[in-house]
Structure formats: structure tokens, C-alpha cells
Design an enzyme around this catalytic site. Sequence first.
Site, PDB file in Angstrom:
ATOM      1  N   ARG A 102     -72.132 -22.465 -49.334  1.00 34.18           N
ATOM      2  CA  ARG A 102     -71.476 -21.903 -48.138  1.00 34.18           C
ATOM      3  C   ARG A 102     -71.417 -20.397 -48.359  1.00 34.18           C
ATOM      4  NH1 ARG A 102     -66.083 -23.742 -44.937  1.00 34.18           N
ATOM      5  NH2 ARG A 102     -67.705 -25.034 -44.013  1.00 34.18           N
ATOM      6  N   HIS A 129     -74.516 -24.276 -39.211  1.00 34.05           N
ATOM      7  CA  HIS A 129     -73.653 -25.234 -39.922  1.00 34.05           C
ATOM      8  C   HIS A 129     -74.250 -26.628 -39.683  1.00 34.05           C
ATOM      9  CE1 HIS A 129     -70.376 -26.760 -42.046  1.00 34.05           C
ATOM     10  NE2 HIS A 129     -69.358 -26.505 -41.243  1.00 34.05           N
ATOM     11  N   GLN A 132     -72.331 -30.005 -40.314  1.00 31.04           N
ATOM     12  CA  GLN A 132     -71.316 -30.306 -39.303  1.00 31.04           C
ATOM     13  C   GLN A 132     -71.976 -30.952 -38.084  1.00 31.04           C
ATOM     14  OE1 GLN A 132     -67.778 -29.694 -39.377  1.00 31.04           O
ATOM     15  NE2 GLN A 132     -67.950 -31.075 -37.637  1.00 31.04           N
ATOM     16  N   ASP A 224     -64.608 -24.525 -31.022  1.00 32.35           N
ATOM     17  CA  ASP A 224     -64.513 -24.017 -32.394  1.00 32.35           C
ATOM     18  C   ASP A 224     -63.569 -22.813 -32.319  1.00 32.35           C
ATOM     19  OD1 ASP A 224     -65.041 -23.203 -35.020  1.00 32.35           O
ATOM     20  OD2 ASP A 224     -67.039 -22.409 -34.593  1.00 32.35           O
ATOM     21  N   CYS A 264     -64.953 -28.831 -34.729  1.00 31.04           N
ATOM     22  CA  CYS A 264     -65.376 -28.938 -36.133  1.00 31.04           C
ATOM     23  C   CYS A 264     -64.189 -28.817 -37.079  1.00 31.04           C
ATOM     24  CB  CYS A 264     -66.432 -27.880 -36.447  1.00 31.04           C
ATOM     25  SG  CYS A 264     -65.914 -26.197 -36.034  1.00 31.04           S
ATOM     26  N   ARG A 292     -68.327 -36.210 -41.719  1.00 29.74           N
ATOM     27  CA  ARG A 292     -68.980 -35.241 -42.606  1.00 29.74           C
ATOM     28  C   ARG A 292     -69.459 -35.968 -43.863  1.00 29.74           C
ATOM     29  NH1 ARG A 292     -67.915 -29.772 -42.324  1.00 29.74           N
ATOM     30  NH2 ARG A 292     -69.427 -29.691 -44.028  1.00 29.74           N
TER      31      ARG A 292
HETATM   32  N1   CP Z   1     -65.595 -27.949 -40.409  1.00 34.08           N
HETATM   33  C1   CP Z   1     -65.634 -27.397 -41.621  1.00 34.08           C
HETATM   34  O1   CP Z   1     -66.676 -26.977 -42.147  1.00 34.08           O
HETATM   35  O2   CP Z   1     -64.420 -27.349 -42.243  1.00 34.08           O
HETATM   36  P1   CP Z   1     -64.040 -26.552 -43.551  1.00 34.08           P
HETATM   37  O3   CP Z   1     -64.178 -25.068 -43.250  1.00 34.08           O
HETATM   38  O4   CP Z   1     -62.629 -26.949 -43.856  1.00 34.08           O
HETATM   39  O5   CP Z   1     -64.987 -26.934 -44.657  1.00 34.08           O
HETATM   40  N1  NVA Z   2     -67.298 -20.883 -36.756  1.00 38.90           N
HETATM   41  C1  NVA Z   2     -66.373 -21.268 -37.810  1.00 38.90           C
HETATM   42  C2  NVA Z   2     -66.689 -22.660 -38.298  1.00 38.90           C
HETATM   43  C3  NVA Z   2     -65.714 -23.191 -39.309  1.00 38.90           C
HETATM   44  C4  NVA Z   2     -66.075 -24.558 -39.811  1.00 38.90           C
HETATM   45  C5  NVA Z   2     -66.443 -20.251 -38.934  1.00 38.90           C
HETATM   46  O1  NVA Z   2     -67.550 -19.806 -39.274  1.00 38.90           O
HETATM   47  O2  NVA Z   2     -65.391 -19.900 -39.465  1.00 38.90           O
END
Ligand code: CP
Ligand code: NVA
Length: 307
Positions: A102, A129, A132, A224, A264, A292
Site C-alpha cells: 500500500r 485499489h 477493494q 468513498d 469501501c 476483502r
Molecule cells: N477499504 C480499505 O482499504 O480499508 P482500510 O484503509 O482500512 O485498509
Molecule cells: N480513497 C480512499 C480509499 C480508502 C480505502 C483513500 O485513498 O484514502
Amino acid sequence: MDLKGRHFLTLLDYSKEEVEYLLDVALKMKKGELVKKLPDKTLAMLFQKSSTRTRMSFEAGMTRLGGHGMFLDIKNTQLGRGESIEDTGKTMSRYVEGIMARLNDHKDIEGIAANATVPVINALTDMYHPCQTMADMLTVLEKKGKVGGLKIVYVGDCGFNMFHSTMIGFSKLGANVVGLCPDKPEYMPKPEMLEKVRAQAKGTVSISHDPVDAVRDADVVYTDVWISMGQDEEKAKRLADFEGFQVNSKLMGHAKPDAIFMHCLPAHRGVEVAAEVIDSPCSVVFDEAENRLWAQNAILVELMGGE
Ligand code: CP
Ligand code: NVA
């Protein structure tokens, strides 16, 4: 279908048939109809940003598969002290059978993948992502029995990771995707991104700035956060720009009577979504969060060679 050794950086790299195959594996593993394991295998989990669901679902997922998820906070690795992406990708591949990352910048995960000799899985970058979206499509399949032909409306920042993956994945499977955002270029997908997505889409992809018109007859309303990780300095501007784009029961009233609400997560009640929606029976957000694990376990066993 043989996906062993492939990276999973964006759903643009996977065909409709490959995505459907992974979803089928996920569904069968969830129902207990298919058992695949990764005994003694390790997945490195490299994090540059916060996470609840991603860390937990990958780590618990690897345990269920008989392997191990190794959490690495970038700050405490030598990457945080200037070791190169290239050397990191090469080194990590000597210890583990898979790498999940990530990262802020999508170019960095591409750099790791270009140097790794094991599969690299994108667990969120600024651009995508995909894990997700795999969980989201699995959830829609369970709730609606299909993805093709449905109308999916994504409300929020359409120039960032979550909308990119949503439009790629759902349109690939034949859904008609509408991105609903303020009429400002910074919240819209870049024309070259839209072009790439439309080239692989089996359904339509469009952008709207009119909440009522966009949500009309939707099967799925998705939102989101308005302020993604790393955008905290833009908070005041974003809150002002997104005024009128909250998913509340009035807006949901324009969707089909059996429409579902998705997010998400993490969610901010009273900001992008009203509590009356996310806490209502139409909300499937916790099934989505659970999925997930199932979607990712399918990806892990197929890419890392589970048996
Ligand atoms: N939806 C998602 O990726 O959640 P987190 O940021 O908690 O991993
Ligand atoms: N768009 C959000 C998604 C979180 C899972 C971010 O990047 O923070």
C-alpha cells in the site's frame, strides 16, 4: 486458468474472463466448495499508509491459507531511510513468495513489481485499489446475482484510486458505471484514463455532476471519503466542493427501490454518507468488508500457486 506468478497492480491488466475466474474461485472458497492453501508461504505486507481492513484481511487471510502475513511499516524499513525501490523489490523476493504493498505513488509499486521475482499485489495507491473492487464485485454478485447490466453510481472523487478501480472492474463485467462528482477537473478522471477504461469496457462509463439525474434507477450507490489519505491539507476546500453530494435517504430515494448502498470504508457519517443510509437495511458495507478476505484469498492462491 493459470495466473501463477502474475502481478496484481490494476484490473486493467486482467481480462474479463480472468476477473470472472478469480471471483468464481473466491465464491467457491467462501462457500467451502473449494479448498486451496498456501502452506509455509509468506506474504510481505508493506504499508506506507494507514489501514484497518487491508492489513487485517490479508494477515488473517494468509493464516487461514496456512501461510504467514508479514507486516512491514515502511517507516521502520530501510526504504524509509532511502534504500531504493529496486533494491527493495529484489531483496524482498529472496525471502517471501508474494508481496502486497500500500503505497502513495503508483509508480513505486510498478518499480517494486519490475524488480520482484514474486507476485506483487496492489493494496491501494493513488491510482487504484483493485483488491477493494474485487471484493465489491463479489458482494454485488452475492446480492444481485450478476454484475452485467446493472447501474452502478459512484459518488465522490472520480479522479482518484477508488473510482478508477470501480469503473475499470464493474464496466469490464458489463455494468453501466456513472461517476458523480463536482464539476471541477480535479475531481474528474483524466481523459486518457477514461479512454483506456472505455476501450476494455463491456458496459458504459459516464460522468455526471447532477446528483438526482445520476442516481436515478441505480442498482448500486457507492461512495468513498471526500478526503482521501494524504489529502488532509485540502480538507476545507473539499468539504466546500462536495456540498450537496452526500448520500442520504433523499438521494437514495431516486435509486431503484431495491438498490444497495456500498462504501469501501472507513466512512464518515454525516459527511459523504448520512447515518440513516449506512446504518439502514440497504447498506451492505460490512459484507463488503468481509469479502476483502475472500476476494484476496482467491488472488493469493491463484497468483502464489496455492494447492
Ligand atoms: N477499504 C480499505 O482499504 O480499508 P482500510 O484503509 O482500512 O485498509
Ligand atoms: N480513497 C480512499 C480509499 C480508502 C480505502 C483513500 O485513498 O484514502
